[in-house]
Design an enzyme around this catalytic site. Structure first.
Site, PDB file in Angstrom:
ATOM      1  N   CYS A  70     -40.399 -37.534 -15.221  1.00 57.35           N
ATOM      2  CA  CYS A  70     -40.233 -36.253 -15.915  1.00 57.35           C
ATOM      3  C   CYS A  70     -40.536 -36.532 -17.368  1.00 57.35           C
ATOM      4  O   CYS A  70     -39.724 -37.110 -18.077  1.00 57.35           O
ATOM      5  CB  CYS A  70     -38.805 -35.724 -15.750  1.00 57.35           C
ATOM      6  N   CYS A  87     -38.112 -34.445 -19.984  1.00 54.44           N
ATOM      7  CA  CYS A  87     -36.683 -34.762 -20.137  1.00 54.44           C
ATOM      8  C   CYS A  87     -36.305 -35.816 -19.111  1.00 54.44           C
ATOM      9  O   CYS A  87     -36.781 -36.942 -19.185  1.00 54.44           O
ATOM     10  CB  CYS A  87     -35.813 -33.519 -20.051  1.00 54.44           C
ATOM     11  N   SER A  88     -35.448 -35.500 -18.155  1.00 53.32           N
ATOM     12  CA  SER A  88     -35.072 -36.498 -17.157  1.00 53.32           C
ATOM     13  C   SER A  88     -34.781 -35.843 -15.817  1.00 53.32           C
ATOM     14  O   SER A  88     -33.837 -36.214 -15.139  1.00 53.32           O
ATOM     15  CB  SER A  88     -33.866 -37.311 -17.638  1.00 53.32           C
ATOM     16  N   CYS A  89     -35.589 -34.844 -15.424  1.00 52.69           N
ATOM     17  CA  CYS A  89     -35.400 -34.168 -14.135  1.00 52.69           C
ATOM     18  C   CYS A  89     -35.459 -35.196 -13.005  1.00 52.69           C
ATOM     19  O   CYS A  89     -36.339 -36.064 -12.986  1.00 52.69           O
ATOM     20  CB  CYS A  89     -36.469 -33.098 -13.930  1.00 52.69           C
TER      21      CYS A  89
END
Lengths: 215, 97
Positions: free
Chosen positions: A114, A117-119
């Site tokens: 991702c 962000c940090s999906c």
């Protein structure tokens, strides 16, 4: 969990740990206090959510993969409707947005990142590893996936295609790795142990079969 | 994830818009202006550019899985020609190409 317990043990009046906090941690505690004071959330609700998140682990992903390896019909259902397949295995994926399983083959490897962000499929796997959230991984997974995988000890031959998935929106991705060779005699439980977390993100293949001793 | 009613179909060539707007935009800058193809239509979802700022996310936007050749995105990429990159992109960020 250990951090959380340690923090609670040293809590002051409002439940703040007594040791030095970073600016980000102070901000989080301040937001929590406001939510509690305004009655938007209760302490019990926050605790329940922490316990929910902590209960998710990569073992859920390993169970899905091992079942798909031993049961071709389950594999078809996992690829066609991953949330229904989770439900069938007793894995609660109801809070997951949308869920796509990417099937690796001998000719194709998938890698999930991702960049924004940090999906990550948290309702199934729990929290992502720290490296998954790093700028280094997020920047390089898209433009040098082979280099990144090599650093994880995974030297992918040029003849194998790499498909990177940048999960920028509502979809969450889980890699279904290739079953390692020589594992025909292993049970589903033994196979689960080969499915390490990083193979569900796609940076590595599952662990190899442990050679038999003394044959 | 069903009933995709968007204007693009799998196989359609698309170019990612080069808009540069503030807000909770989910289109990575590295694919803006790049040409790819619609791999799959995922259906209609609440618009994050509204949701991210306290809005209701309506009207919903069709979300696509868009594929790119790595060489198209980065210019220099080795090995040439084989590897691909897939990004989830909402319809209002795509033009026919």
């Amino acid at each position: 969990m250990a951090d959380h317990v340690a923090a609670q043990a040293g809590e002051s009046e409002h439940g703040h740990p007594r040791h030095e906090l970073s600016a980000y941690a102070r901000r989080v505690y301040a937001i929590r206090d406001i939510l509690l004071e305004k009655g938007i959330l209760t302490g019990e609700e926050i605790q329940a959510q922490i316990e929910y998140i902590e209960a998710r682990t990569p073992a859920n992903g390993a169970r899905l993969v091992a079942r798909a390896w031993v049961d071709p019909e389950f594999k078809k259902r996992l690829l066609a409707d991953p949330k229904a397949a989770c439900s069938e295995m007793g894995i609660d994926a109801t809070s997951l947005n949308e869920f796509v399983v990417l099937e690796n083959t001998e000719k194709v490897r998938h890698l999930v990142v991702c960049t924004l962000c940090s999906c990550y499929p948290r309702p199934i796997l729990g929290r992502p590893p720290d490296w998954y959230k790093s700028f280094n991984y997020r920047a390089r997974a898209v433009n040098d996936p082979r280099g990144v995988m090599r650093e994880f000890g995974n030297d992918v031959p040029d003849a194998v295609e790499i498909r990177v998935h940048d999960s920028t929106a509502d979809m969450r991705y889980l890699v279904l790795p290739v079953r390692p060779k020589g594992t025909e005699s292993l049970s589903e439980e033994e196979l689960q142990k080969l499915v390490v977390r990083d193979s569900l993100i796609g940076v590595v293949d599952p662990l190899p079969a442990v050679p038999e001793q003394g044959v | 994830m069903s009933g995709a009613a968007g204007k693009f179909r799998p196989g359609d060539r698309v170019r990612v818009r080069t808009d540069d707007r503030p807000g909770h935009v989910r289109t990575p800058s590295y694919v803006r202006g790049k040409i790819g193809w619609v791999e799959r239509a995922y259906g209609d979802f609440l618009n994050p550019e509204s949701l991210g700022h306290g809005g209701d996310g309506l009207p919903k936007k069709t979300l696509y899985l868009v594929g790119f050749h790595q060489g198209e995105v980065w210019g220099e990429y080795k090995p040439w020609g084989r590897d691909r990159l897939f990004v989830d992109i909402y319809e209002h960020w795509l033009d026919p190409a």
